[in-house]
Design a protein around this motif. Structure first.
Motif, PDB file in Angstrom:
ATOM      1  N   GLN A 160       0.830  -1.206   0.000  1.00 35.01           N
ATOM      2  CA  GLN A 160       0.000   0.000   0.000  1.00 35.01           C
ATOM      3  C   GLN A 160       0.862   1.252   0.000  1.00 35.01           C
ATOM      4  OE1 GLN A 160      -3.370   0.240  -0.400  1.00 35.01           O
ATOM      5  NE2 GLN A 160      -2.896   2.416  -0.620  1.00 35.01           N
ATOM      6  N   ASN A 161       1.955   1.251   0.750  1.00 33.49           N
ATOM      7  CA  ASN A 161       2.888   2.377   0.711  1.00 33.49           C
ATOM      8  C   ASN A 161       3.444   2.571  -0.692  1.00 33.49           C
ATOM      9  OD1 ASN A 161       3.960   3.716   3.512  1.00 33.49           O
ATOM     10  ND2 ASN A 161       3.107   1.678   3.890  1.00 33.49           N
ATOM     11  N   ALA A 162       3.758   1.443  -1.346  1.00 28.58           N
ATOM     12  CA  ALA A 162       4.285   1.510  -2.708  1.00 28.58           C
ATOM     13  C   ALA A 162       3.229   2.026  -3.684  1.00 28.58           C
ATOM     14  CB  ALA A 162       4.760   0.124  -3.141  1.00 28.58           C
ATOM     15  N   ARG A 163       1.980   1.610  -3.484  1.00 27.32           N
ATOM     16  CA  ARG A 163       0.891   2.094  -4.334  1.00 27.32           C
ATOM     17  C   ARG A 163       0.711   3.601  -4.142  1.00 27.32           C
ATOM     18  NH1 ARG A 163      -2.757  -1.205  -2.609  1.00 27.32           N
ATOM     19  NH2 ARG A 163      -2.454  -2.752  -4.272  1.00 27.32           N
ATOM     20  N   ASN A 164       0.781   4.053  -2.894  1.00 26.78           N
ATOM     21  CA  ASN A 164       0.673   5.490  -2.632  1.00 26.78           C
ATOM     22  C   ASN A 164       1.804   6.263  -3.313  1.00 26.78           C
ATOM     23  OD1 ASN A 164      -1.520   4.884  -1.008  1.00 26.78           O
ATOM     24  ND2 ASN A 164      -0.393   5.060   0.909  1.00 26.78           N
ATOM     25  N   MET A 165       2.996   5.666  -3.278  1.00 30.69           N
ATOM     26  CA  MET A 165       4.148   6.310  -3.904  1.00 30.69           C
ATOM     27  C   MET A 165       3.952   6.413  -5.409  1.00 30.69           C
ATOM     28  SD  MET A 165       7.047   7.662  -3.072  1.00 30.69           S
ATOM     29  CE  MET A 165       7.888   8.665  -4.291  1.00 30.69           C
ATOM     30  N   VAL A 221      14.785  -2.937 -10.287  1.00 23.63           N
ATOM     31  CA  VAL A 221      14.471  -4.310  -9.911  1.00 23.63           C
ATOM     32  C   VAL A 221      14.693  -5.246 -11.092  1.00 23.63           C
ATOM     33  CG1 VAL A 221      12.676  -5.901  -9.109  1.00 23.63           C
ATOM     34  CG2 VAL A 221      12.764  -3.569  -8.199  1.00 23.63           C
ATOM     35  N   THR A 222      15.378  -6.346 -10.818  1.00 24.62           N
ATOM     36  CA  THR A 222      15.527  -7.435 -11.786  1.00 24.62           C
ATOM     37  C   THR A 222      14.995  -8.703 -11.132  1.00 24.62           C
ATOM     38  OG1 THR A 222      17.506  -6.451 -12.777  1.00 24.62           O
ATOM     39  CG2 THR A 222      17.132  -8.795 -13.185  1.00 24.62           C
ATOM     40  N   LEU A 223      14.101  -9.384 -11.834  1.00 27.75           N
ATOM     41  CA  LEU A 223      13.539 -10.630 -11.321  1.00 27.75           C
ATOM     42  C   LEU A 223      14.063 -11.794 -12.151  1.00 27.75           C
ATOM     43  CD1 LEU A 223       9.970 -11.271 -10.059  1.00 27.75           C
ATOM     44  CD2 LEU A 223      10.974 -12.869 -11.687  1.00 27.75           C
ATOM     45  N   VAL A 224      14.678 -12.761 -11.486  1.00 24.46           N
ATOM     46  CA  VAL A 224      15.244 -13.941 -12.141  1.00 24.46           C
ATOM     47  C   VAL A 224      14.400 -15.152 -11.764  1.00 24.46           C
ATOM     48  CG1 VAL A 224      17.289 -15.387 -12.419  1.00 24.46           C
ATOM     49  CG2 VAL A 224      17.546 -12.926 -12.001  1.00 24.46           C
ATOM     50  N   PHE A 270      -1.378  -9.775  -4.796  1.00 27.77           N
ATOM     51  CA  PHE A 270      -1.583  -8.349  -4.598  1.00 27.77           C
ATOM     52  C   PHE A 270      -0.576  -7.503  -5.364  1.00 27.77           C
ATOM     53  CE2 PHE A 270      -3.731 -10.508  -1.211  1.00 27.77           C
ATOM     54  CZ  PHE A 270      -4.932  -9.817  -1.109  1.00 27.77           C
ATOM     55  N   THR A 271      -0.522  -7.762  -6.672  1.00 28.21           N
ATOM     56  CA  THR A 271       0.222  -6.901  -7.575  1.00 28.21           C
ATOM     57  C   THR A 271      -0.783  -5.978  -8.259  1.00 28.21           C
ATOM     58  OG1 THR A 271      -0.002  -8.588  -9.294  1.00 28.21           O
ATOM     59  CG2 THR A 271       2.050  -8.585  -8.012  1.00 28.21           C
ATOM     60  N   GLU A 272      -0.284  -5.131  -9.148  1.00 30.08           N
ATOM     61  CA  GLU A 272      -1.174  -4.343 -10.007  1.00 30.08           C
ATOM     62  C   GLU A 272      -0.777  -4.646 -11.441  1.00 30.08           C
ATOM     63  OE1 GLU A 272      -4.265  -2.398 -11.060  1.00 30.08           O
ATOM     64  OE2 GLU A 272      -3.806  -2.448  -8.918  1.00 30.08           O
ATOM     65  N   LEU A 304       6.911 -11.809  -6.840  1.00 33.89           N
ATOM     66  CA  LEU A 304       6.200 -10.849  -7.679  1.00 33.89           C
ATOM     67  C   LEU A 304       5.706  -9.649  -6.872  1.00 33.89           C
ATOM     68  CD1 LEU A 304       4.152 -13.329  -9.896  1.00 33.89           C
ATOM     69  CD2 LEU A 304       6.054 -11.889 -10.642  1.00 33.89           C
ATOM     70  N   GLU A 305       5.104  -9.912  -5.719  1.00 39.95           N
ATOM     71  CA  GLU A 305       4.583  -8.808  -4.918  1.00 39.95           C
ATOM     72  C   GLU A 305       5.686  -7.865  -4.468  1.00 39.95           C
ATOM     73  OE1 GLU A 305       0.517 -10.787  -3.002  1.00 39.95           O
ATOM     74  OE2 GLU A 305       2.242 -10.392  -1.703  1.00 39.95           O
ATOM     75  N   LEU A 306       6.788  -8.417  -3.982  1.00 35.40           N
ATOM     76  CA  LEU A 306       7.857  -7.565  -3.474  1.00 35.40           C
ATOM     77  C   LEU A 306       8.638  -6.898  -4.592  1.00 35.40           C
ATOM     78  CD1 LEU A 306       9.127  -9.611  -0.392  1.00 35.40           C
ATOM     79  CD2 LEU A 306       7.593  -7.636  -0.454  1.00 35.40           C
ATOM     80  N   ALA A 307       8.789  -7.572  -5.717  1.00 35.32           N
ATOM     81  CA  ALA A 307       9.477  -6.955  -6.856  1.00 35.32           C
ATOM     82  C   ALA A 307       8.744  -5.695  -7.296  1.00 35.32           C
ATOM     83  CB  ALA A 307       9.573  -7.953  -8.011  1.00 35.32           C
ATOM     84  N   GLN A 308       7.435  -5.787  -7.468  1.00 36.63           N
ATOM     85  CA  GLN A 308       6.680  -4.620  -7.910  1.00 36.63           C
ATOM     86  C   GLN A 308       6.655  -3.534  -6.838  1.00 36.63           C
ATOM     87  OE1 GLN A 308       2.243  -4.426  -8.382  1.00 36.63           O
ATOM     88  NE2 GLN A 308       2.771  -4.259 -10.554  1.00 36.63           N
TER      89      GLN A 308
END
Length: 454
Positions: free
Chosen positions: A57-62, A197-200, A346-348, A184-188
């Protein structure tokens, strides 16, 4: 050997299902003890669902702030983000502590292991030991993150979700190993907070349990957000120190340099060093406790709850385990067989799903009708400016019953719950198609979705 403290009901581990049942029994006047090695309220509150969704939610607000301000290079103040996350977590820990006290159960902070059937020796926080026994015993110890056996990985001191959710400094470049839900959630989230961010992922696409169209929709959103995806790639070596500088070498000869490394490569049950062999509790080939559909283990008067019992790795599944166990105690019939367990990512765009998908139907040899609707067609999605994604439902050709539903889009989890209610009621899809759903809600899209089958 210390003196034995005996209880009617003894719980090892205080996750959602276990703590709920323990408090219920204590309120009814039973002698109940709950042994927990450190997390008051369980992992969901302390290191999983609650802190992660607060961070998201903090990330979404950002992201909204960045978009509305017209300043694309804004970064989050991680000190403030961390303070907010901790405030939410600490508040819920306090609520749980008070609930424990008010219920009348005996809460024991310490590390327990079985020394005999239904007998647990606990090393308390003060270093002393206490022996506990119970007429009935419940094991609710959960799972922990897996750290793969990759050369140099452990030496690099990588983060799991626990450490990532406690960061007070924003990673300059976060490398995430794993394309499942946690990764996925934390990467986004960290991308939205301002990290590179790089996801492997060692699979050809993310979220492999989902249909390919679902994975591709998520991948497209991630790539548009600037998250680099390295798929179908195996990590061969890791060098450096996460938090400073770390290098991840890949099997194609390339490498990735970052400042922080997060491992989200699956989970394993907490069953080692519990003395389960002395308790007569058998494990399966993956190390999970063997249970029947009433959650009974191979030992008399001993049950397992939640992830450690192989239940789906969701708090709501653990809570349903509580319902199953409570029913048995109260003399009612209940089991885990054929239960419908929904879930959300809970990604977007958000992912919500219940029941089977097209891949499942194909594997099971089930013939289905498939309804599909782009979110662009849903009026509320247009008003919200969240038109990415789609709804998809699987329907039995003969009865019209809904067999599964998947939605990729804003508010997917909430809409999925609507479909779940119809599935629980064994309603035909036409009942949802013809339902009067308030306009303009996202759930109104279900009218349109099922109308495509006409």
């Amino acid at each position: 050997m210390p003196d034995i403290k005996h209880f009617d009901y003894l719980f090892l581990g205080g996750g959602k299902g276990g703590k709920s049942l323990a408090m219920d029994l204590a309120r009814k006047g039973k002698r109940v003890a709950l042994i927990e090695r450190g997390m008051i309220g369980g992992s969901c509150i302390n290191v999983a669902c609650i802190p992660s969704k607060t961070l998201i939610q903090n990330a979404r607000n950002m992201q909204v702030w960045r978009s509305t301000s017209g300043e694309p290079d804004l970064h989050a103040d991680m000190t403030r983000v961390h303070t907010n996350v901790r405030a939410v977590v600490d508040g819920m820990i306090g609520i749980n502590r008070r609930a424990f006290e008010q219920s009348g159960l005996e809460f024991v902070l310490g590390t327990g292991r079985f020394v005999a059937p239904r007998r647990i020796l606990v090393r308390l926080d003060n270093g002393s030991e206490q022996l506990f026994s119970g007429d009935e015993v419940y094991i609710n110890t959960g799972t922990v993150a897996v750290i793969p056996d990759i050369p140099g990985l452990r030496d690099s001191r990588p983060m799991t979700h626990i450490e990532a959710l406690n960061l007070e400094i924003l990673p300059e470049h976060l490398i995430v190993l794993g394309g499942g839900y946690i990764g996925l959630e934390l990467a986004q989230a960290f991308r939205r907070l301002g990290s590179q961010v790089t996801l492997v992922h060692n699979m050809p696409r993310v979220a492999m349990r989902e249909d390919e169209d679902v994975s591709l929709e998520i991948q497209s959103a991630f790539e548009e957000a600037g998250i680099r995806l390295s798929l179908a790639t195996t990590v061969t070596r890791v060098d450096g120190d996460s938090g400073k500088k770390v290098t991840v070498e890949l099997d194609d000869g390339s490498s990735i340099e970052g400042t922080h490394l997060l491992v989200a490569a699956g989970r394993q049950p907490v069953t080692n060093e519990l003395g389960l062999d002395l308790a007569g509790v058998d494990l399966d080939e993956r190390g999970y406790i063997k249970v029947d559909d009433t959650l009974a283990t191979t030992a008399a008067n001993t049950w397992a709850i939640g992830e450690v019992a192989g239940s789906p790795m969701f708090t709501h599944a653990s809570f349903d385990d509580y319902r199953v166990l409570k029913a048995r105690i109260e003399g009612r019939s209940s089991s885990t067989a054929s239960r419908i367990v929904p879930y959300a990512l809970f990604t977007e765009p958000e992912l919500g799903r219940v029941g089977i998908n097209e891949s499942d139907a194909k594997a099971l040899g089930i013939t289905v009708r498939v309804a599909r609707l782009p979110m662009m067609a849903v009026p509320r999605a247009r008003t919200n400016g969240t038109t990415r994604g789609f709804m998809k439902a699987l329907v039995a050709p003969d009865s019209g019953r809904i067999l599964g539903f998947t939605m990729v889009g804003s508010g997917a989890g909430e809409v999925t719950s609507v479909v779940q209610m119809a599935m629980l009621g064994e309603l035909p899809y036409t009942a949802v198609r013809d339902a009067i759903i308030a306009h303009p809600l996202l759930a109104e899209g279900l009218n349109l979705l099922f109308a495509t089958l006409d």
